[in-house]
Design a protein around this motif. Structure first.
Motif, PDB file in Angstrom:
ATOM      1  N   ARG A  59       0.883  -1.167   0.000  1.00 19.87           N
ATOM      2  CA  ARG A  59       0.000   0.000   0.000  1.00 19.87           C
ATOM      3  C   ARG A  59       0.916   1.210   0.000  1.00 19.87           C
ATOM      4  NH1 ARG A  59      -5.061  -2.004   2.558  1.00 19.87           N
ATOM      5  NH2 ARG A  59      -5.527   0.138   3.191  1.00 19.87           N
ATOM      6  N   ALA A  60       0.762   2.073  -1.010  1.00 18.45           N
ATOM      7  CA  ALA A  60       1.680   3.203  -1.176  1.00 18.45           C
ATOM      8  C   ALA A  60       1.749   4.041   0.101  1.00 18.45           C
ATOM      9  CB  ALA A  60       1.250   4.061  -2.362  1.00 18.45           C
ATOM     10  N   ALA A  61       0.614   4.133   0.824  1.00 18.46           N
ATOM     11  CA  ALA A  61       0.580   4.965   2.030  1.00 18.46           C
ATOM     12  C   ALA A  61       1.565   4.469   3.082  1.00 18.46           C
ATOM     13  CB  ALA A  61      -0.842   4.989   2.595  1.00 18.46           C
ATOM     14  N   ASP A  62       1.888   3.168   3.053  1.00 16.46           N
ATOM     15  CA  ASP A  62       2.810   2.604   4.047  1.00 16.46           C
ATOM     16  C   ASP A  62       4.262   2.960   3.797  1.00 16.46           C
ATOM     17  OD1 ASP A  62       0.869   1.378   5.530  1.00 16.46           O
ATOM     18  OD2 ASP A  62       1.133  -0.615   4.621  1.00 16.46           O
ATOM     19  N   ARG A  70      16.214   5.004   5.792  1.00 14.25           N
ATOM     20  CA  ARG A  70      14.992   5.024   6.621  1.00 14.25           C
ATOM     21  C   ARG A  70      14.002   4.019   6.034  1.00 14.25           C
ATOM     22  NH1 ARG A  70      12.385  10.786   6.563  1.00 14.25           N
ATOM     23  NH2 ARG A  70      13.156  10.357   4.501  1.00 14.25           N
ATOM     24  N   PRO A  71      14.407   2.748   5.919  1.00 16.20           N
ATOM     25  CA  PRO A  71      13.528   1.784   5.246  1.00 16.20           C
ATOM     26  C   PRO A  71      12.189   1.618   5.970  1.00 16.20           C
ATOM     27  CG  PRO A  71      15.455   0.694   6.209  1.00 16.20           C
ATOM     28  CD  PRO A  71      15.620   2.152   6.472  1.00 16.20           C
ATOM     29  N   ALA A  72      11.152   1.298   5.200  1.00 14.92           N
ATOM     30  CA  ALA A  72       9.838   0.997   5.780  1.00 14.92           C
ATOM     31  C   ALA A  72       9.736  -0.523   5.892  1.00 14.92           C
ATOM     32  CB  ALA A  72       8.731   1.545   4.877  1.00 14.92           C
ATOM     33  N   ALA A  73       9.629  -1.013   7.102  1.00 13.07           N
ATOM     34  CA  ALA A  73       9.550  -2.462   7.316  1.00 13.07           C
ATOM     35  C   ALA A  73       8.094  -2.911   7.229  1.00 13.07           C
ATOM     36  CB  ALA A  73      10.135  -2.825   8.679  1.00 13.07           C
ATOM     37  N   LEU A  74       7.852  -3.943   6.413  1.00 12.47           N
ATOM     38  CA  LEU A  74       6.490  -4.460   6.244  1.00 12.47           C
ATOM     39  C   LEU A  74       6.514  -5.953   6.533  1.00 12.47           C
ATOM     40  CD1 LEU A  74       5.532  -2.672   2.888  1.00 12.47           C
ATOM     41  CD2 LEU A  74       4.862  -1.975   5.208  1.00 12.47           C
ATOM     42  N   ARG A  75       5.398  -6.434   7.098  1.00 13.25           N
ATOM     43  CA  ARG A  75       5.292  -7.867   7.373  1.00 13.25           C
ATOM     44  C   ARG A  75       4.858  -8.584   6.087  1.00 13.25           C
ATOM     45  NH1 ARG A  75       1.216 -10.943   9.605  1.00 13.25           N
ATOM     46  NH2 ARG A  75      -0.084  -9.092   9.856  1.00 13.25           N
ATOM     47  N   VAL A  76       5.622  -9.628   5.737  1.00 12.62           N
ATOM     48  CA  VAL A  76       5.311 -10.353   4.495  1.00 12.62           C
ATOM     49  C   VAL A  76       4.231 -11.381   4.794  1.00 12.62           C
ATOM     50  CG1 VAL A  76       6.225 -11.836   2.677  1.00 12.62           C
ATOM     51  CG2 VAL A  76       7.654  -9.999   3.643  1.00 12.62           C
ATOM     52  N   ILE A  77       3.103 -11.311   4.093  1.00 13.88           N
ATOM     53  CA  ILE A  77       1.984 -12.196   4.432  1.00 13.88           C
ATOM     54  C   ILE A  77       1.758 -13.287   3.380  1.00 13.88           C
ATOM     55  CG2 ILE A  77       0.759 -10.479   5.816  1.00 13.88           C
ATOM     56  CD1 ILE A  77      -1.089 -10.228   3.213  1.00 13.88           C
ATOM     57  N   THR A  87      -5.133 -15.226  -1.778  1.00 12.15           N
ATOM     58  CA  THR A  87      -6.310 -15.533  -0.960  1.00 12.15           C
ATOM     59  C   THR A  87      -6.440 -14.565   0.210  1.00 12.15           C
ATOM     60  OG1 THR A  87      -4.940 -17.146   0.154  1.00 12.15           O
ATOM     61  CG2 THR A  87      -6.434 -17.963  -1.554  1.00 12.15           C
ATOM     62  N   ARG A  88      -5.435 -13.719   0.392  1.00 14.12           N
ATOM     63  CA  ARG A  88      -5.476 -12.745   1.496  1.00 14.12           C
ATOM     64  C   ARG A  88      -5.339 -11.349   0.927  1.00 14.12           C
ATOM     65  NH1 ARG A  88      -1.304 -14.308   6.116  1.00 14.12           N
ATOM     66  NH2 ARG A  88      -2.403 -12.553   7.067  1.00 14.12           N
ATOM     67  N   ALA A  89      -5.805 -10.391   1.707  1.00 11.94           N
ATOM     68  CA  ALA A  89      -5.662  -8.985   1.300  1.00 11.94           C
ATOM     69  C   ALA A  89      -4.421  -8.397   1.954  1.00 11.94           C
ATOM     70  CB  ALA A  89      -6.896  -8.191   1.732  1.00 11.94           C
ATOM     71  N   VAL A  90      -3.866  -7.379   1.311  1.00 11.95           N
ATOM     72  CA  VAL A  90      -2.730  -6.659   1.890  1.00 11.95           C
ATOM     73  C   VAL A  90      -3.295  -5.575   2.814  1.00 11.95           C
ATOM     74  CG1 VAL A  90      -0.758  -5.143   1.379  1.00 11.95           C
ATOM     75  CG2 VAL A  90      -1.191  -7.177  -0.047  1.00 11.95           C
ATOM     76  N   GLU A  91      -3.093  -5.788   4.129  1.00 11.48           N
ATOM     77  CA  GLU A  91      -3.585  -4.825   5.134  1.00 11.48           C
ATOM     78  C   GLU A  91      -2.489  -3.805   5.412  1.00 11.48           C
ATOM     79  OE1 GLU A  91      -6.569  -5.227   6.160  1.00 11.48           O
ATOM     80  OE2 GLU A  91      -7.030  -7.344   5.777  1.00 11.48           O
ATOM     81  N   PRO A  92      -2.835  -2.680   6.052  1.00 13.62           N
ATOM     82  CA  PRO A  92      -1.797  -1.703   6.393  1.00 13.62           C
ATOM     83  C   PRO A  92      -0.651  -2.387   7.134  1.00 13.62           C
ATOM     84  CG  PRO A  92      -3.945  -0.761   6.827  1.00 13.62           C
ATOM     85  CD  PRO A  92      -4.183  -2.186   6.439  1.00 13.62           C
ATOM     86  N   GLY A  93       0.593  -2.039   6.745  1.00 12.97           N
ATOM     87  CA  GLY A  93       1.767  -2.586   7.407  1.00 12.97           C
ATOM     88  C   GLY A  93       2.209  -3.927   6.868  1.00 12.97           C
ATOM     89  N   SER A 106      -5.996  -7.758  -3.261  1.00 10.55           N
ATOM     90  CA  SER A 106      -6.839  -6.639  -2.828  1.00 10.55           C
ATOM     91  C   SER A 106      -6.144  -5.921  -1.686  1.00 10.55           C
ATOM     92  CB  SER A 106      -8.232  -7.127  -2.438  1.00 10.55           C
ATOM     93  OG  SER A 106      -8.142  -7.907  -1.285  1.00 10.55           O
ATOM     94  N   GLY A 107      -6.375  -4.660  -1.570  1.00  7.94           N
ATOM     95  CA  GLY A 107      -5.717  -3.841  -0.562  1.00  7.94           C
ATOM     96  C   GLY A 107      -4.437  -3.213  -1.069  1.00  7.94           C
ATOM     97  N   ALA A 108      -3.689  -3.923  -1.945  1.00  7.84           N
ATOM     98  CA  ALA A 108      -2.440  -3.365  -2.477  1.00  7.84           C
ATOM     99  C   ALA A 108      -2.768  -2.418  -3.622  1.00  7.84           C
ATOM    100  CB  ALA A 108      -1.525  -4.485  -2.961  1.00  7.84           C
ATOM    101  N   ASP A 109      -1.929  -1.394  -3.808  1.00 10.73           N
ATOM    102  CA  ASP A 109      -2.145  -0.465  -4.921  1.00 10.73           C
ATOM    103  C   ASP A 109      -0.865  -0.198  -5.699  1.00 10.73           C
ATOM    104  OD1 ASP A 109      -0.690   1.189  -3.205  1.00 10.73           O
ATOM    105  OD2 ASP A 109      -2.499   2.183  -2.430  1.00 10.73           O
ATOM    106  N   THR A 110       0.253  -0.783  -5.240  1.00  8.08           N
ATOM    107  CA  THR A 110       1.563  -0.421  -5.783  1.00  8.08           C
ATOM    108  C   THR A 110       2.460  -1.642  -5.707  1.00  8.08           C
ATOM    109  OG1 THR A 110       1.227   1.798  -4.887  1.00  8.08           O
ATOM    110  CG2 THR A 110       3.502   1.210  -5.449  1.00  8.08           C
TER     111      THR A 110
END
Ligand code: AMP
Ligand code: MG
Length: 420
Positions: A59-62, A70-77, A87-93, A106-110
């Motif tokens: 999600r670009a906002a993340d 200053r990397p943005a750390a995201l949990r890989v789902i 089968t899962r959506a990309v939630e914030p973070g 779904s949920g991802a935009d980028t």
């Protein structure tokens, strides 16, 4: 005998031709032909938003503040490959590993390319088992995402009728699932050599005889232009043989008849009499060189069939084919342009034109020092077929021009662009 300009002869001839009726063919057989229907897409291409790169769907906002320091750390789902749906959506973070062509979860935009993540800068492992990924760069929302329908929208006319089908059009039709398509039928072109002096290529040459080259050259030119040659062999210079071979061509469903020889002034041949008996013919002296004698008319059969009587001299026959028969065949195929591409070249030798006719000089064009140069292919007599063989272009000298000088810049009509 009637004198006529190249333009008038061509305009008169082409009035007798129109695109042939459409036929439905398996789409691959439409190659080099003209669409007789609009091809409309029933679906979006691509059909869904998908990734243009191998990377992480986010999600670009993340990641708006992400940078190498200053990397943005995201949990890989999870992980989504081309051909599968997440089968899962990309939630914030969170982020999902994604391959090129895979549907955007779904949920991802980028999508962020691997190269802009910690996975891209690490040297070990595939990254598949990681729990988190660090994004090293803020990218624009929508980056590396191919939007549904960005190439083709459902309902869109993707190829209008009249389009010439080349490999890209074949690909477009495949991408919208067009299995069969309507194109103009290929013309059937009957080819008849005439003359008592002719022997075929597998017969012995006896005194006074020459080989029949026109039939083969014309058949090849018909194929090149997109027609289907019907070879009728050699008709002898007598009424019975000529008449029966012409009727055989009509019975074979010819859309165009091409004869060679027997149409010159003072010809001993029967060709003129027979053609006149079978239809309404003009016998012209066209203001061109080579290729002055030319016949054109319409044969009366079950349907009217136009007949082009080419001169006998092999070079004249080829040039007359180029100027008159090729445009007729292209017209029947539904094509609307028949000029050859031209290049500007520096002429390397002077060429004279004293005949007061439009002179079609066979030349060889080559690229040299970043530009094109042209020289004649030697002896230009109408029996020197090798002068056409050595040529890749035509220098057309107007009727009223008597000299083109070495060093002049000239337009050359390219007959071929050989890839050698
Ligand atoms: P014509 O138009 O009958 O006066 O023929 C002109 C010249 O073309 C003559 O030298 C013929 O022998 C030659 N010629 C005619 N038909 C052919 C052919 N099918 N192949 C090669 N040369 C031909
Ligand atoms: Mg003859």
């Amino acid at each position: 005998m009637n004198y006529i300009s190249v333009e008038d002869a061509r305009a008169y001839i082409l009035k007798h031709f129109a695109p042939l009726e459409p036929e439905r063919v398996p789409m691959l057989e439409a190659l080099d032909r003209v669409l007789a229907e609009d091809v409309i897409s029933e679906l979006n291409v691509p059909p869904f938003n998908n990734s243009a790169m191998d990377g992480y769907a986010v999600r670009a906002a993340d990641i708006v503040h992400a940078a190498p320091d200053r990397p943005a750390a995201l949990r890989v789902i999870g992980d989504v490959a081309a051909g599968y749906v997440a089968t899962r959506a990309v939630e914030p973070g969170t982020a999902m590993r994604i391959m090129t062509g895979a549907p955007l979860p779904s949920g991802a935009d980028t999508v962020v390319r691997f190269e802009e993540t910690s996975e891209g800068v690490e040297t070990r492992g595939t990254g598949k088992d990681r729990d988190t990924v660090e994004i090293l760069k803020a990218v624009q929302r929508g980056d590396n995402v191919r939007a549904a329908g960005e190439d083709i929208h459902a309902g869109e006319v993707v190829l209008p009728r009249g389009t010439l089908v080349r490999p890209p059009e074949i690909g477009v039709m495949a991408s919208v699932g067009k299995k069969e398509v309507a194109v103009h039928r290929r013309p059937r072109v009957a080819i008849l050599a005439t003359g008592d002096e002719l022997v075929d290529i597998d017969e012995p040459i006896t005194p006074g005889k020459i080989r029949n080259s026109n039939e083969y050259g014309n058949a090849a030119a018909v194929v090149r232009a997109g027609g289907i040659p019907i070879r009728l062999g050699i008709a002898r210079d007598n009424i019975a043989d000529l008449t029966s071979k012409i009727r055989a061509g009509l019975d074979a469903g010819a859309d165009l008849f091409l004869t060679s020889a027997g149409v010159s002034v003072g010809d001993y041949d029967m060709v003129k009499d027979v053609l006149n008996a079978e239809g309404a013919m003009h016998f012209w002296q066209v203001n061109m060189k080579p290729g002055k004698p030319l016949a054109f008319g319409v044969l009366r059969g079950k349907k009217d069939v136009p007949l082009l009587g080419l001169p006998g001299n092999p070079v004249s026959a080829m040039m007359s084919f180029e100027i008159f028969a090729r445009p007729a065949i292209l017209t029947m195929l539904g094509k609307t342009r028949f000029e050859r591409p031209t290049v500007q070249a520096v002429l390397e030798e002077s060429v004279t034109n004293t005949a007061n006719r439009r002179n079609f000089i066979r030349v060889r064009v080559e690229k040299r020092d970043g530009g094109y140069v042209a020289r004649t292919t030697g002896e230009q007599g109408s029996g020197i077929l090798t002068s056409v063989s050595r040529a890749n272009g035509l220098l057309v000298i107007p009727e009223d021009v008597t000299l083109v000088r070495a060093g002049d810049r000239v337009d050359i009509q390219m007959l071929d662009w050989p890839e050698w």
